[in-house]
Design an enzyme around this catalytic site. Structure first.
Site, PDB file in Angstrom:
ATOM      1  N   ASN C 179       9.599  -4.740   6.522  1.00  0.00           N
ATOM      2  CA  ASN C 179       8.912  -5.492   5.474  1.00  0.00           C
ATOM      3  C   ASN C 179       7.402  -5.340   5.509  1.00  0.00           C
ATOM      4  O   ASN C 179       6.676  -6.173   4.978  1.00  0.00           O
ATOM      5  CB  ASN C 179       9.301  -6.967   5.582  1.00  0.00           C
ATOM      6  CG  ASN C 179       8.975  -7.550   6.954  1.00  0.00           C
ATOM      7  OD1 ASN C 179       9.112  -6.865   7.959  1.00  0.00           O
ATOM      8  ND2 ASN C 179       8.515  -8.781   6.983  1.00  0.00           N
ATOM      9  N   GLU C 180       6.924  -4.265   6.118  1.00  0.00           N
ATOM     10  CA  GLU C 180       5.481  -4.106   6.321  1.00  0.00           C
ATOM     11  C   GLU C 180       4.649  -4.239   5.038  1.00  0.00           C
ATOM     12  O   GLU C 180       3.633  -4.940   5.027  1.00  0.00           O
ATOM     13  CB  GLU C 180       5.195  -2.751   6.989  1.00  0.00           C
ATOM     14  CG  GLU C 180       5.426  -2.726   8.487  1.00  0.00           C
ATOM     15  CD  GLU C 180       6.893  -2.574   8.875  1.00  0.00           C
ATOM     16  OE1 GLU C 180       7.752  -2.601   7.974  1.00  0.00           O
ATOM     17  OE2 GLU C 180       7.179  -2.442  10.078  1.00  0.00           O
TER      18      GLU C 180
END
Lengths: 298, 298, 298
Positions: C179-180
């Site tokens: 989910n960067e």
């Protein structure tokens, strides 16, 4: 690979299942008869492969009929390659269906007898024939459809994966897959590349590490085969499917097929000798030969 | 490609289906009118493309309105590229929805009139514009969503595949796919690369060899489109979906998109001239021109 | 990444959801306590990682027990790598199960405290440890199974993807994914490569651009995990699954695994220094540090 089916004694875990499969295909019993080896001759093309070519449709059907289980021996591979080459050069032949005349098996894979007690030179010649078969089928200009009417482990699975389309008999007793690791050996990189191109990286990683043999339903699910039909319908469905492919102009289809497959083919073409050496070094190891020998004596 | 839809007489097999599709889209009829060509002018940007930019949301909607079927002609491609470049340079524009104002068709693909009876120089210029369109869309820093509200063969499918997300009208009369081979021509490597990135190697191999046009349901199944909605909801769904993408910080999303697509983009960028030459050599062949001519006369 | 979970203030859109997730895992609250940092010592291996090795089966279980959420700090990563290396060198250890002793979380990912207010040298050392963890796990000769018994964002997802097989707790409150981007940062190329090898190019493109966190059911659907079982059964299922993998001769399985993963591993191995520099340059930027600081103060 019969090698895959017979090879190493280190492979106890999965072997029982495989052996029961073998005996059910009549393979283990028949292979024990030395007569089989004696039957080999350079003129056996017509015996081990029957090619029906329908000039009107432009479609050939190659029936593999090398008892008991269409093992891919040096001789059989040579016959297959010669037959394929003839069809390839015949411009009127546009499509090829590959199927088996043997009951319950499409092809059991590479022949262990060409790897056991043979000179490095023989092993090298054998492996070149395996490469040649793959190069010719995977790069064929013809439309190739595998009518997988029986089990298709290891080299048999590889052969079917070289085709443009795979129809398998919907019989849960049959299985298909590259099961090399289960027998203590490793599928070479071009077996792997062919499988990655067929089912993707992750499914290949699982399949090859575990040496998975898939039921027809499982094979369909991961895309290892394209269609399942009743055992009696495999060949007729292949012929019907061929019609759809024949509707595509050859030139455009061939260029497209080449665009998809050339990088994979080039990889082996550029590394054939190293790949042969790898195989010969591996297969002539004392430990491997011993395993092969003990298995054959069983 | 309209080329794909019209091109070669060698392509009888699949043609009937395609032609009926064409007439249902009103394309074949309208295209016969030479007036269409006459309408072309360098100032037609506003006529053939309508861009609505909502400053408050940062989202632009590009309506393709080049009758009858949004064929990708040199002129239209140039207009599209200019419009895209303008949006790209406007930092306040973060997202772009691409859709069609023409009934029943998203885009019919490349315009055959830019390939028939034209000088090699014209053909080269045309092909550069096709490349430019692909390079700009596939490498866009904006969030791009294709609102595929009609059929989208060949170049139309390519355009939609360059986007970050594809929503298609759930109307079984529409279809989408790279159907070049059906018409005797070959999708270039970057069409192929884009499709492999979208649906994987095996599905692409089948799709391109057979020139498959998929129904919306089939396209969803193989991942050629991401979502199906009722015909009336395509554009509103695209706008709603955009909201989700706008929630991601631009800088991180752009770097991520580039990381995913750069190798594919670099491949064409490094080979544009060779790719143009390939196309021109192919399309100016007597046999191909003859086929194009006969088809146009029909 | 805790970084991913905490990092940038620019990331408002998705943050509320993430924060609620964080508090539900007890992470945000616990992390605020400076005591946690103080607990760190070089002798904490036994505290933060518990390894149970069953000599008879040849299988080790690594329990991550670094409260509150198994953040991948420099210290924890070092401990993990040392533990892995010991097992790797022990020929009697053939399989490794990785799991969490912390409630509701497998691992929350990289530790922001090793990126905030630290010297470039420290950041570089930290990033080298992240690389080392990935290189060791992705290239492990052992059979590695991730028993994902809780949420597994960012670096936690990466860790699980390095394993040969992933079993996740079927609890819809858990999620997994890289989910960067949602936090304004970018997954490095080797995170991306690992995900492409797991779920393919298209799913990765969507997942990384949108920073998607998948529910267990969604993760199973795209192939990000291989199997879902009830929360209580994750570890026992991992052990049972291991039996199937242990049936494969080690040598063949290891060579096969290496054949599948070596090209990906070589890419990072050949670019470690550049990758470290990229990370340090990014993370020490004033704007990023400011964001980290503001978030930590919250």
């Amino acid at each position: 690979m019969k090698m895959a089916l017979r090879a190493c004694l280190r492979t106890k875990p999965g072997l029982t299942g495989l052996l029961s499969q073998l005996s059910c295909s009549g393979h283990a019993a028949a292979r024990r008869a030395p007569a089989l080896v004696a039957q080999r001759s350079s003129s056996s093309t017509s015996q081990k492969i029957k090619v029906d070519f329908d000039q009107s449709s432009g479609v050939a059907v190659m029936h593999m009929q090398s008892p008991p289980v269409n093992s891919l021996s040096l001789e059989f591979l040579t016959d297959v390659c010669i037959a394929l080459e003839k069809l390839e050069m015949d411009k009127s032949c546009r499509g090829l269906v590959v199927t088996s005349s043997q009951p319950k098996v499409f092809s059991a894979g590479l022949d262990i007898l060409d790897m056991y007690g043979k000179s490095p030179e023989h092993c090298a010649e054998f492996w070149k024939a395996v490469q040649e078969m793959w190069l010719k089928f995977y790069g064929s200009n013809m439309i190739t459809i595998a009518a997988v009417n029986g089990s298709s482990p290891a080299g048999g699975c590889l052969l079917s994966m070289t085709c443009d389309y795979r129809i398998m008999a919907d019989n849960p007793r049959y299985s298909i897959g590259l099961n090399e690791t289960k027998l203590g050996i490793v599928a070479p990189f071009w077996f792997k590349d062919t499988m990655v191109n067929t089912v993707g990286h992750r499914a290949t990683e699982m399949a090859l590490q575990l040496g998975l043999l898939y039921s027809p339903a499982e094979a369909l699910k991961i895309g290892l085969v394209d269609q399942l039909v009743h055992e009696d319908q495999v060949l007729t469905t292949a012929t019907e499917t061929m019609t759809k492919w024949l509707a595509i102009p050859d030139h455009a289809r061939q260029l497209t097929k080449s665009m998809m497959r050339k990088p994979t083919i080039d990889k082996l073409a550029a590394n054939r000798e190293a790949d042969v050496n790898n195989f010969v070094n591996f297969i002539t190891k004392d430990s491997i030969q011993k395993s092969l020998g003990m298995y054959l004596e069983m």
